[in-house]
Design an enzyme around this catalytic site. Structure first.
Site, PDB file in Angstrom:
ATOM      1  N   ASP A  17      59.405  48.781  15.156  1.00  0.00           N
ATOM      2  CA  ASP A  17      58.882  49.195  16.334  1.00  0.00           C
ATOM      3  C   ASP A  17      59.332  50.935  15.800  1.00  0.00           C
ATOM      4  OD1 ASP A  17      58.995  46.731  17.357  1.00  0.00           O
ATOM      5  OD2 ASP A  17      59.264  48.360  19.241  1.00  0.00           O
ATOM      6  N   ARG A  96      74.754  52.840  24.291  1.00  0.00           N
ATOM      7  CA  ARG A  96      74.403  54.021  25.430  1.00  0.00           C
ATOM      8  C   ARG A  96      74.470  55.262  25.103  1.00  0.00           C
ATOM      9  NH1 ARG A  96      70.978  51.082  21.830  1.00  0.00           N
ATOM     10  NH2 ARG A  96      69.560  49.670  23.181  1.00  0.00           N
ATOM     11  N   ASP A 125      66.825  50.401  29.017  1.00  0.00           N
ATOM     12  CA  ASP A 125      67.623  51.545  28.971  1.00  0.00           C
ATOM     13  C   ASP A 125      67.147  52.840  28.312  1.00  0.00           C
ATOM     14  OD1 ASP A 125      70.033  49.795  27.463  1.00  0.00           O
ATOM     15  OD2 ASP A 125      68.463  48.246  25.840  1.00  0.00           O
ATOM     16  N   SER A 181      63.383  39.842  22.382  1.00  0.00           N
ATOM     17  CA  SER A 181      64.264  41.444  22.397  1.00  0.00           C
ATOM     18  C   SER A 181      66.138  41.003  22.098  1.00  0.00           C
ATOM     19  CB  SER A 181      64.053  42.637  22.858  1.00  0.00           C
ATOM     20  OG  SER A 181      64.663  43.025  24.203  1.00  0.00           O
TER      21      SER A 181
END
Lengths: 407, 407, 407, 407
Positions: A17, A96, A125, A181
């Site tokens: 990706d 994150r 996210d 994922s």
């Protein structure tokens, strides 16, 4: 003209990706600085660096963020007993802010007007990254390709990405797509998907409890003010103290004893429910041990305030990507006070998925709260038992004026 | 003159303490009605009845309270995910109101001016019993011998009780004292003591996880509005639906798979810390399964409100013996609304101490919240992904004006 | 023998009750150190000092606590918007810890094993004093005469105290009793009684709003990080900055404009309801102005967290006398973070009981939150209005799956 | 073709904005059903009806929503003491769900696929309307012209609207724009604007306190379970009981006595701060009286739970337009339990902006909580004062183990 639209710092993983995004950004007229944050995921970072350069990145930064991840995020979360919806230990949420902060720092240093990421438009996210970006650098501009019709209409499925990769000469490692994922870091790995046909297929970090050793391992975890500072394995006398090593060692222990798997349905910030499976090996042990030590060392009324008024909203802030927000910083800065006396050792038995507390001892002021004689039902200790009569009678004053509905 | 001081309804267990209290009350000039509440503890109730009569009780009531305990206390606690200090499932706290309510009913029916119990002056149970007594019958008078100097000075140790029993002809079953105080009911058993020399000595309900079967058992628990209504064992097709039987069966399953042990230090209402070990077999499975089904069927914002504003204070009310209080009834009556859609089945694997969720399905309105396509990272579904841009940008408005301290 | 039982530090007011207690304590065999805390009450401290010595105190300490009262208690309470049961500004609660702390310091310095006070056995103040004593000096012993049968049986009514005073040569100033109990300090005065026949009889600090001037006064209050640092009176250009002077000046302004009276029924900690009338002149103005400046300078989400999770429980801790407790210190230490940007000026009009906000301006970082253009309904500013569509649609995702009951 | 795009139900006010929107929608190809909700605003509804028809609406509905507004929104908000950011009584927020519900009902009945409104893209009202629409009818489609570039780019300022009106023959009543946006209903009127040059210019409902009568008015408000059921004016013996009449009468009283003005800066849901001025005359009196009666009739612990865990989040839900949400309905349904005993009369003096409580009396079970003798400092009553010793000493157990930081 190449780079005519400006410079983008892209959070790059080396996967299909973000490789396609990197090339697509260049195609759109951006210059791309690739940034790879090492938060402990299993990855060949040098291969990813080379790949980024090969496919057109003008610069690549591979940054080791493990120490700040452990010290600034994992340990404070343990101090707060952070947990989302009573089950999820927040592994992705915690990483994150660390990644976004470094990405913004690189963007600033490299003169990027834009940052970009490969998150989809339905998940948490994207929110976590972008709210951090905007809080840290209000003038930054975000390119989220998976939310741009010109991108998601072109790459409707995985095979469109593969075709694009073939066309553009992007090396592709894996040939078959996993049906889920994932996000991996030192703290956890996640698997998200609508359906998980065979759940046992995916677990990666931990062994199945059924296949874990038949012999338990016994360890002692020492905390200072709520922070783990030492782990001793009584089976083989291993001893670790350095934060990253300590946490990694707990991961090792938990993994081989089948500890830390959960399979849940959770409420995403954007309002949809999603199924997630998570492995949080070391974090699961640490949280259990920390809570236990708090039982011994934390005043009951303080604990009640913290549990209700801090832990629940703080965990929700973290999950929702509001780490860099006034309310989250407010909650975070209130926590160290609660941990002043959470100092001591917890004995833990690890066995086939179980984290079993086998004893604890407090050091310092926290040791004053528990008094064996005082609490014994058989001994009088320093409490005059007849005081309890006044305590109960005073409490009963208002209850005597109340007519229970459930009588 | 016998009974000149009035009539007492005594919560009687058949053990040494309450037998001595029964005789001592008579000696003080009271007439004693003995009341034995059966909340599922392992006990020879008929032997206790005979013993009470033999040592002087004018009447004995043995009351089966198991069904009301399950339906009015255990199941609502499961609905609320009630838990004290993040670890204790409140087994003793839940049984006390049921026992106190029946004791007060008998006291009223038998014309007793007094009620009495054998709880010590340092624990929670004295508070739980007495606050319930006063709320339910404000004019009741309480005799708590363990808080009366004339009693506790006379019976300073166990051997004084034994001597008194010998003197008064009170039959004594056990000759050696256990080093801990216990409380048992259908939901749990507790062991409290200052020190527990050999923890493995005491566990009674559950097998040690290390000795549990090597083969897991798989079951499905069905809930209707948060209440368990059916358990099916897939290993042998056993199926139970009646509340007490269902709960008892879950106990059986959990016991043999080593599920439900905890060893903690807790904060008693009266302000001392005490060590407690608890076995809550069936309740542990139920709580895990119920929380999981809520993940699927409960709106995230509603869950957040409930977790912070109801579950934490409600659990504390229960622990502190405030079941019959305005605030506890307020919290309790708010819960059913949250459970309207918590209907469905949860698949659970039981294995050596672990309660592992293996799947769940919702029925009715609760099934609308999860939509596989909608949440999938790969599919577009009904959500226009670009809406997320507006969501994030709007959230960022205030964050852009904030200067993070932790930058 | 005089003082054979030890030494007592008595919180002494100069009034009838504590004078009788002082003499009674000596009579019981204690040596008495009298301590008078000046927290701003209207009192002839030198007369009280002489009286204490005259009736037998071995030493008298008159301590000016006004500055620490203002800086350590009043201003932090303003920062927190502390209020009990949505109406009471906690005037008595705030002064008690300051008095108790000094009393304990004197007790320690003078070698007193005991402290004593004149609070009754039904109120909050006994709790506030004693919990502070025990927290600050765990080995202190407390003599609370109004809870001792040997005292309260002997002094059943006011006339018994008067008789005792006459017998012991204790000078008595007032000859007729007021029908209420009062507590006065710099922050407020309270009147508590079962019935207040003519409420207008008692008010002392403030004029009746009906008799306040017909011309309003306009002032500006400046805050730095939530602390008032300057008051300017626009009617006469008076300007004050020093904390005690500033607060005293606000009192003066509020008193003459009839500001700060309330008449309520409140819930005492011990579980009874009582009627209280309070005058809190300057505090009422300050609280209103501070809340207003927070409207301008405090992030909305942070304010929501603080309002729910800090202000409510913190105010309750203060009321209940738990100032020196882990939970109260925890709540208190979390507050300064919220005040970092609460810096600016508030324009206030004082008029016949009303505190009317007429404008405000922020200085520093807090000024960033409000942007006239941005919020205007007529201007576009920096917000792209179409972002709101995504915001709303994303919020609607979960609502579309919900069936309102109140439809 | 006229109406080719489908049918829209437009929330119509009769003013310039929604008249232009009505015409613009027709121009875009929609058929328009105009809906005017009467929630008590001062408006010539028949003139608005005729205007809508004249400018092209295919149908017009003028609906009297005052009774449901009072009974379903205003009175429950009073029961909950709803307030936003400690100052704003939520007047606009409360009316929106009532209007949206009727609009959706008409849309359903008239077969409209769309609803529309004239709210801007920066405010709260767009959110309140649309979240209600989506919750009540998930398949509805919303047209929000002020968020559509084709609309807001065309009508950049007021003069563009006026030009359009002239061009399309839309009658325009007012020729000069007010510098603020207003919203009026039975409960309140709001004025929002970036700057308010001369604040005294706008106030419409209430007289300036300085111009209010010099003679106070005295009234008694009677509540049953927290709902106002009667108002008696002691100056002229007026008595009203019917809900709308009662509330309207309180408005009349408050308006002439200058009660209910506030001037604040608030935090909008979308994250910007805005300045708002509000007049909430009757609601201000009711809220003050209701809180006072709760002081007398509501258990202190129940009140504490409600204040922290219900009132704050409930008010925020209302403000944010989440009336039809699981969490808001959850909070709302919990409230009636708290009001079971809030029955009695409150005497209130109204004087130049002040709502002064002059007494209260409880009826029914709520009358049991206050006992004059019991709370008196001078009488012994039913409380054995020495019980307080046990109460305090028991509370001190944990405090003695705590080392205050603020010592």
């Amino acid at each position: 003209m190449a780079g005519e639209k400006g410079k983008v710092c892209l959070a790059y993983s080396g996967g299909l990706d973000t490789s396609c995004i990197l090339v697509w950004l260049i195609e759109q007229g951006y210059e791309v600085v690739a940034f790879i944050g090492d938060v402990g995921q299993e990855e060949d970072f040098e291969a990813a660096r080379e790949k980024a350069l090969k496919i057109g990145a003008c610069k690549v930064f591979v940054e080791d963020l493990k120490e700040e991840f452990v010290k600034e995020q994992i340990f404070p979360a343990i101090q707060a007993n952070a947990i989302y919806e009573s089950v999820y230990l927040l592994g992705t949420s915690l990483a994150r802010p660390i990644i976004a902060r470094k990405q913004i720092a690189i963007a600033a240093q490299e003169g990027c007007q834009f940052v970009s990421h490969g998150c989809t438009g339905k998940g948490n996210d994207q929110v976590r990254f972008e709210l951090a970006y905007y809080a840290l650098k209000p003038d930054i501009q975000v390119i989220a390709p998976w939310r741009l019709p010109e991108f998601y209409d072109r790459f409707a499925g995985r095979k469109d990405l593969l075709a694009y990769a073939a066309e553009k000469g992007i090396p592709v490692a894996q040939t078959t797509a996993k049906p889920w994922s994932t996000d991996e870091n030192l703290f956890h790995i996640s698997y998200e998907a609508g359906i998980l046909e065979d759940p046992n297929d995916m677990w990666k970090l931990t062994v199945d409890p059924e296949e874990a050793p038949n012999t338990p391992e016994r360890i002692t975890i020492s905390f200072e003010k709520g922070i783990p500072v030492k782990v001793v394995n009584h089976n083989d006398n291993t001893e670790v103290t350095e934060p990253v090593a300590l946490f990694t060692y707990l991961n090792t222990l938990a993994r081989r004893n089948g500890i830390g798997r959960i399979d849940i349905v959770e409420s995403r910030f954007i309002g949809v429910k999603s199924r997630g499976c998570y492995e949080t090996p070391g974090g699961t042990i640490l949280r259990t041990a920390h809570k236990d030590l708090e039982g011994l060392t934390l005043d009951g009324h303080l604990r009640a305030q913290r549990d209700q008024n801090i832990t629940v909203p703080y965990s929700r802030c973290l999950y929702n990507g509001l780490y860099y927000s006034p309310e989250c910083e407010f909650l975070a800065q209130s926590i160290p006070f609660t941990q002043r006396n959470v100092t001591g050792d917890v004995k833990v038995k690890l066995y086939k998925g179980n984290t079993i507390i086998e004893g604890r001892v407090a050091h310092g002021d926290g040791a004053k709260l528990y008094d064996m004689i005082e609490s014994s039902m058989d001994e009088h200790g320093s409490i005059v038992q007849s005081d309890a009569t006044g305590f109960i009678k005073t409490h009963s004053i208002r209850l005597k004026k109340f007519t229970p509905a459930s009588q």
